[in-house]
Scaffold this motif. Structure first.
Motif, PDB file in Angstrom:
ATOM      1  N   VAL A 139      31.461  47.178  30.922  1.00 19.92           N
ATOM      2  CA  VAL A 139      31.314  47.919  29.660  1.00 19.92           C
ATOM      3  C   VAL A 139      29.977  47.617  28.971  1.00 19.92           C
ATOM      4  N   GLN A 140      29.007  47.161  29.734  1.00 24.47           N
ATOM      5  CA  GLN A 140      27.680  46.950  29.161  1.00 24.47           C
ATOM      6  C   GLN A 140      27.086  48.262  28.675  1.00 24.47           C
ATOM      7  N   THR A 141      26.356  48.191  27.569  1.00 21.87           N
ATOM      8  CA  THR A 141      25.762  49.398  26.992  1.00 21.87           C
ATOM      9  C   THR A 141      24.726  50.014  27.917  1.00 21.87           C
ATOM     10  N   GLU A 142      23.928  49.194  28.538  1.00 26.19           N
ATOM     11  CA  GLU A 142      22.892  49.671  29.447  1.00 26.19           C
ATOM     12  C   GLU A 142      23.494  49.902  30.836  1.00 26.19           C
ATOM     13  N   PRO A 143      23.411  51.143  31.364  1.00 23.39           N
ATOM     14  CA  PRO A 143      24.015  51.433  32.667  1.00 23.39           C
ATOM     15  C   PRO A 143      23.504  50.544  33.803  1.00 23.39           C
ATOM     16  N   SER A 144      22.239  50.185  33.782  1.00 29.30           N
ATOM     17  CA  SER A 144      21.671  49.392  34.872  1.00 29.30           C
ATOM     18  C   SER A 144      22.256  47.986  34.925  1.00 29.30           C
ATOM     19  N   TYR A 145      22.851  47.517  33.819  1.00 28.62           N
ATOM     20  CA  TYR A 145      23.455  46.187  33.804  1.00 28.62           C
ATOM     21  C   TYR A 145      24.881  46.196  34.389  1.00 28.62           C
ATOM     22  N   ARG A 146      25.430  47.364  34.539  1.00 25.70           N
ATOM     23  CA  ARG A 146      26.791  47.457  35.070  1.00 25.70           C
ATOM     24  C   ARG A 146      26.763  47.321  36.588  1.00 25.70           C
ATOM     25  N   PRO A 147      27.771  46.715  37.169  1.00 31.08           N
ATOM     26  CA  PRO A 147      27.811  46.584  38.635  1.00 31.08           C
ATOM     27  C   PRO A 147      28.205  47.906  39.294  1.00 31.08           C
ATOM     28  N   LEU A 148      27.926  48.019  40.567  1.00 35.44           N
ATOM     29  CA  LEU A 148      28.452  49.128  41.346  1.00 35.44           C
ATOM     30  C   LEU A 148      29.954  48.918  41.537  1.00 35.44           C
ATOM     31  N   ILE A 149      30.676  50.011  41.737  1.00 35.10           N
ATOM     32  CA  ILE A 149      32.127  49.889  41.892  1.00 35.10           C
ATOM     33  C   ILE A 149      32.462  49.090  43.154  1.00 35.10           C
ATOM     34  N   THR A 150      31.581  49.106  44.157  1.00 38.70           N
ATOM     35  CA  THR A 150      31.809  48.310  45.369  1.00 38.70           C
ATOM     36  C   THR A 150      31.803  46.821  45.042  1.00 38.70           C
ATOM     37  N   ASP A 151      30.891  46.405  44.165  1.00 38.77           N
ATOM     38  CA  ASP A 151      30.842  44.999  43.752  1.00 38.77           C
ATOM     39  C   ASP A 151      32.101  44.613  42.970  1.00 38.77           C
ATOM     40  N   VAL A 152      32.554  45.519  42.132  1.00 36.00           N
ATOM     41  CA  VAL A 152      33.782  45.272  41.379  1.00 36.00           C
ATOM     42  C   VAL A 152      34.958  45.101  42.332  1.00 36.00           C
ATOM     43  N   LEU A 153      35.036  45.964  43.326  1.00 38.69           N
ATOM     44  CA  LEU A 153      36.124  45.919  44.303  1.00 38.69           C
ATOM     45  C   LEU A 153      36.169  44.563  45.009  1.00 38.69           C
ATOM     46  N   HIS A 154      35.021  44.080  45.457  1.00 42.53           N
ATOM     47  CA  HIS A 154      34.980  42.803  46.176  1.00 42.53           C
ATOM     48  C   HIS A 154      35.268  41.622  45.246  1.00 42.53           C
ATOM     49  N   SER A 155      35.046  41.790  43.958  1.00 45.26           N
ATOM     50  CA  SER A 155      35.374  40.733  43.003  1.00 45.26           C
ATOM     51  C   SER A 155      36.868  40.644  42.739  1.00 45.26           C
ATOM     52  N   LEU A 156      37.575  41.769  42.873  1.00 48.21           N
ATOM     53  CA  LEU A 156      39.005  41.794  42.563  1.00 48.21           C
ATOM     54  C   LEU A 156      39.885  41.434  43.762  1.00 48.21           C
ATOM     55  N   ILE A 157      39.423  41.685  44.968  1.00 47.57           N
ATOM     56  CA  ILE A 157      40.248  41.434  46.161  1.00 47.57           C
ATOM     57  C   ILE A 157      40.770  39.993  46.215  1.00 47.57           C
ATOM     58  N   PRO A 158      39.954  38.970  45.922  1.00 49.02           N
ATOM     59  CA  PRO A 158      40.470  37.590  45.986  1.00 49.02           C
ATOM     60  C   PRO A 158      41.500  37.263  44.898  1.00 49.02           C
ATOM     61  N   LEU A 159      41.665  38.130  43.909  1.00 47.51           N
ATOM     62  CA  LEU A 159      42.596  37.865  42.817  1.00 47.51           C
ATOM     63  C   LEU A 159      43.946  38.540  43.010  1.00 47.51           C
ATOM     64  N   VAL A 160      44.089  39.302  44.086  1.00 49.23           N
ATOM     65  CA  VAL A 160      45.323  40.049  44.352  1.00 49.23           C
ATOM     66  C   VAL A 160      46.028  39.434  45.558  1.00 49.23           C
ATOM     67  N   PRO A 161      47.343  39.189  45.455  1.00 48.22           N
ATOM     68  CA  PRO A 161      48.083  38.590  46.586  1.00 48.22           C
ATOM     69  C   PRO A 161      47.965  39.407  47.864  1.00 48.22           C
ATOM     70  N   VAL A 162      48.063  38.731  48.992  1.00 45.01           N
ATOM     71  CA  VAL A 162      47.933  39.373  50.297  1.00 45.01           C
ATOM     72  C   VAL A 162      48.962  40.482  50.465  1.00 45.01           C
ATOM     73  N   GLU A 163      50.207  40.209  50.037  1.00 45.53           N
ATOM     74  CA  GLU A 163      51.258  41.206  50.224  1.00 45.53           C
ATOM     75  C   GLU A 163      51.054  42.451  49.366  1.00 45.53           C
ATOM     76  N   LEU A 164      50.125  42.385  48.397  1.00 41.84           N
ATOM     77  CA  LEU A 164      49.826  43.540  47.550  1.00 41.84           C
ATOM     78  C   LEU A 164      48.480  44.163  47.881  1.00 41.84           C
ATOM     79  N   GLY A 165      47.864  43.739  48.990  1.00 46.16           N
ATOM     80  CA  GLY A 165      46.620  44.375  49.425  1.00 46.16           C
ATOM     81  C   GLY A 165      45.376  43.570  49.177  1.00 46.16           C
ATOM     82  N   GLY A 166      45.518  42.362  48.636  1.00 39.80           N
ATOM     83  CA  GLY A 166      44.363  41.515  48.404  1.00 39.80           C
ATOM     84  C   GLY A 166      44.250  40.432  49.449  1.00 39.80           C
ATOM     85  N   SER A 167      43.559  39.339  49.082  1.00 43.44           N
ATOM     86  CA  SER A 167      43.384  38.233  50.022  1.00 43.44           C
ATOM     87  C   SER A 167      43.890  36.913  49.452  1.00 43.44           C
ATOM     88  N   LEU A 168      44.563  36.952  48.322  1.00 40.91           N
ATOM     89  CA  LEU A 168      45.034  35.739  47.666  1.00 40.91           C
ATOM     90  C   LEU A 168      46.394  35.315  48.192  1.00 40.91           C
TER      91      LEU A 168
END
Length: 458
Positions: free
Chosen positions: A413-442
């Protein structure tokens, strides 16, 4: 058979007449006078004929030649007559058969007209569309979107009864449709009162014909009826994320792991649009009401009426409201829209999942405050953040994971668009936080602090 015999009887005099025309006159007269010649005279005549035949200078009459010719003519006439009779009988039988079939068809048509209108509509269309529903369950959506008859939608929604309303949209309502005991769907009804509604309907239908992904809602068909437009979606039993978070249950059905699973599903859907589609697609209307949840709380993106191919657009073409809280600042300033605008909206959704608050809240009768403005100062303060979390999940997650999710939301939610991550980066940041049985790697055993338990996700 009576008429056939009648035709044969009629044909006999015709045949006799034809035979008489083809016989030579001398032979005809001979046949006519045979009965009047005595046997003795017949013998003398034969003897005289033989004498004349062998007498020099007297022309002979070849009786044998005429008899052979007459036999051939007779055989030909009999064969021709038999064929003609056979052809007539065949034509007559075809006529009778056609007449019977026509009579049967008329009787069936009259019986169908006597049925009730609802039964007639169901009997006409229900079979094929139910088969399509069942095949979609097995094979997933393939090919184009099917056209569905209005009468079928009317019957499946009980004439669009208000008790079947699942939600309200900007241009119409969404209804629950029951096609049979196992085939359910959601029907979005759009009333076309202007060019905006018509354009959005056509735009959504066009995109849904092209895009296919497990985290994008499947469209089963569409219908155009007068000024009404209908889109038929797969049924999402748990409604929208908005109704789960801000409805009567106030997020109680959404555990920490389920919320992380939902955020991961949404990120995967956006990553498909931004990175896998050619050209890339900007959803530009991402919000919690357009994130639908199935019976297992798998999240899918819906409502592609405002979706566009990646690239700049003018502010006049965008129909978004600042009060909804999902609109990126660059759009409000100059109408510029990019994939980073979707990332901003995703950050707002992530804050909704963390805090359990609406994206915009009314502070005074004339003033509204966004969740970004209100929460941003506290999101980076680790001592205040745990008390800011939605009470439904408070103290039910590892604090380290909470800080990581809050950090991702702040970046989005940064005001400047260039400071926001790509959605691919967001995806890889969330995968380790989701249990394996729910589609993540935790691994689930590592997620909770000592003394806390997480309800089953299955």
């Amino acid at each position: 058979m009576t008429i056939a015999m009648y035709l044969v009887v009629l044909w006999i005099p015709v045949w006799v007449f034809t035979v008489s025309l083809h016989f030579p006159p001398t032979i005809a007269r001979s046949i006519a006078s045979i009965s009047s010649i005595d046997p003795e005279e017949q013998t003398i005549a034969q003897f005289t004929g033989q004498m004349e035949a062998y007498s020099p200078g007297i022309p002979g009459v070849r009786v044998e030649h005429h008899e052979e010719l007459n036999k051939r003519i007779l055989v030909a006439l009999i064969v021709a007559s038999t064929l003609l009779v056979a052809i007539l009988l065949l034509l007559f039988s075809c006529y009778v058969s056609k007449h019977k079939n026509l009579k049967t068809f008329k009787e069936r048509s009259q019986q169908k007209q006597k049925q009730k209108p609802e039964e007639s509509a169901k009997g006409l269309s229900l079979g094929p569309i139910v088969g399509r529903f069942n095949s979609l369950r097995i094979a997933g959506k393939k090919g184009g979107v099917a056209a569905i008859e209005y009468q079928l939608l009317e019957a499946a929604t009980n004439n669009f009864h208000e008790s079947n309303i699942l939600g309200e949209g900007g241009f119409g309502s969404v209804y629950k449709a029951l096609f049979d005991e196992k085939s359910h769907a959601a029907v979005k009804r759009v009333e076309v009162k202007g060019q905006d509604a018509e354009r959005e309907f056509e735009n959504e239908l066009e995109w849904l014909r092209k895009i296919q992904h497990q985290n994008i809602v499947s469209t089963l068909g569409y219908c155009i009826h007068g000024e009404m437009r209908f889109l038929v979606y797969e049924m999402m039993q748990n409604g929208s994320l908005e109704s789960q978070l801000h409805g009567h249950s106030h997020g109680m059905a959404l555990s920490w792991h389920r919320r992380m699973k939902i955020s991961l599903d949404v990120a995967r859907g956006l990553e498909y649009l931004h990175e896998r589609c050619n050209p890339p697609v900007i959803h530009r209307n991402l919000k919690s009401s357009n994130i639908l949840l199935d019976q297992n709380f798998n999240a899918k993106l819906s409502d592609f009426g405002l979706a566009i191919a990646s690239g700049a657009t003018s502010k006049s073409d965008i129909k978004l409201s600042e009060r909804e809280g999902y609109v990126a600042p660059e759009y409000l300033l100059d109408g510029k829209l990019t994939d980073k605008s979707d990332v901003y909206a995703f950050g707002v959704v992530l804050l909704e999942l963390l805090l359990g608050r609406k994206p915009v809240e009314k502070v005074t009768p004339t003033q509204y405050q966004s969740i970004v403005t209100r929460a941003m100062p506290q999101l980076t303060d680790r001592s205040k953040l745990p008390n800011l979390v939605d009470p439904a999940i408070r103290n039910k997650m590892d604090l380290k994971h909470l800080y990581q999710v809050a950090a991702v939301a702040v970046l989005c939610v940064q005001t400047e668009p260039s400071y926001r991550p790509l959605i691919t980066d967001v995806l890889h940041s969330l995968i380790p936080l989701v249990p394996v049985e729910l589609g993540g790697s935790l691994k689930t055993a590592e997620t909770l602090p000592q003394g806390h338990t997480e309800p089953s996700q299955r």
